[in-house]
Design an enzyme around this catalytic site. Structure first.
Site, PDB file in Angstrom:
ATOM      1  N   HIS A  39       0.838  -1.207   0.000  1.00 28.86           N
ATOM      2  CA  HIS A  39       0.000   0.000   0.000  1.00 28.86           C
ATOM      3  C   HIS A  39       0.869   1.252   0.000  1.00 28.86           C
ATOM      4  O   HIS A  39       0.619   2.186  -0.771  1.00 28.86           O
ATOM      5  CB  HIS A  39      -0.904  -0.014   1.228  1.00 28.86           C
ATOM      6  CG  HIS A  39      -1.673   1.256   1.430  1.00 28.86           C
ATOM      7  ND1 HIS A  39      -2.927   1.451   0.894  1.00 28.86           N
ATOM      8  CD2 HIS A  39      -1.372   2.389   2.117  1.00 28.86           C
ATOM      9  CE1 HIS A  39      -3.357   2.666   1.232  1.00 28.86           C
ATOM     10  NE2 HIS A  39      -2.437   3.243   1.986  1.00 28.86           N
ATOM     11  N   GLU A  40       1.901   1.268   0.840  1.00 33.45           N
ATOM     12  CA  GLU A  40       2.783   2.440   0.887  1.00 33.45           C
ATOM     13  C   GLU A  40       3.574   2.586  -0.408  1.00 33.45           C
ATOM     14  O   GLU A  40       3.821   3.710  -0.861  1.00 33.45           O
ATOM     15  CB  GLU A  40       3.726   2.328   2.089  1.00 33.45           C
ATOM     16  CG  GLU A  40       3.027   2.333   3.445  1.00 33.45           C
ATOM     17  CD  GLU A  40       2.106   3.518   3.644  1.00 33.45           C
ATOM     18  OE1 GLU A  40       2.378   4.602   3.086  1.00 33.45           O
ATOM     19  OE2 GLU A  40       1.098   3.363   4.354  1.00 33.45           O
TER      20      GLU A  40
END
Length: 233
Positions: free
Chosen positions: A102-103
């Protein structure tokens, strides 16, 4: 200062917001914990997955760093640094890999000049200023004989927090969608693990939805209390 400023029936909006935020926070913690003990079959660490995603996206210039804490993972767009928390960095769990991907999705957004991400970055100092100045303006408006212009200005500044929360939603949902798609394309997780990572990211997304709802309820409360110019009598 009138007692209603500190307590009145519209306090229920604040309580509802706190309950919603609490439920979302509890849900994301329980979901993360559930899959934090599920090791991915290929034995990849979250660091390795992040590095693979970044490198395959042409982002070899993005540095991977380690920060203290649990779920303190974030992408620093100003310095091109993706920071993974102690709990995530060397973890092989499906939950940690989902968070790390996600990051990395945020880093890809940055590379592509994703408009909502740019807008959110621009709004950070504006929203912080608005949140800091809003209540002093409202209080000043009440003190100085119900000055509606000051009160309305305070409500307007506080509303910037809601705007920031709303802009954050597409940024976070898009990063999660990118993460799941890349994890699938690069075959970093099995189909079953991919579904588990999706559950983790959906749970995390609910915290942003809850924050937006809580901000909306706070703005609504201020409008009901002070927006109608009732305090001039």
């Amino acid at each position: 200062m009138p007692f209603y400023f500190f307590y009145d029936p519209t306090m229920i909006f604040i309580l509802i917001g706190l309950v919603i935020s609490g439920i979302a926070s509890t849900y994301v913690r329980s979901t993360y914990s559930k899959y934090a003990d599920t090791r991915n079959n290929r034995g990849f660490t979250a660091w390795e997955v992040s590095r693979s995603i970044l490198d395959n996206s042409g982002l070899r210039n993005v540095v991977l760093d380690r920060v203290p804490g649990n779920l303190t993972d974030h992408y620093d767009s100003q310095n091109n640094i993706l920071r993974l928390s102690d709990a995530t960095y060397n973890s092989t769990s499906v939950a940690a890999i989902g968070v790390a991907a996600h990051e990395a999705g945020h880093a890809i957004q940055d590379q592509e000049n994703y408009f909502p991400l740019r807008l959110r970055s621009t709004l950070v100092p504006v929203a912080n200023f608005g949140q800091g100045i809003s209540f002093p303006l409202i209080i000043a408006g009440v003190i100085f004989g119900g000055n509606q212009s000051l009160i309305n200005l305070g409500i307007l500044f506080f509303s910037l927090t809601l705007v920031f929360q709303l802009v954050t939603l597409p940024v976070e949902f898009d990063a999660s969608n990118r993460a799941i798609a890349i994890l699938d394309q690069q075959q970093l997780l099995t189909p079953e693990e991919l579904d588990q990572a999706r559950h983790v990211l959906r749970a995390a997304a609910l915290t942003y939805v809850a924050a937006a709802v809580a901000s909306f309820l706070q703005v609504l409360r201020l409008v009901l209390l002070f927006g109608g110019g009732r305090r001039n009598d």
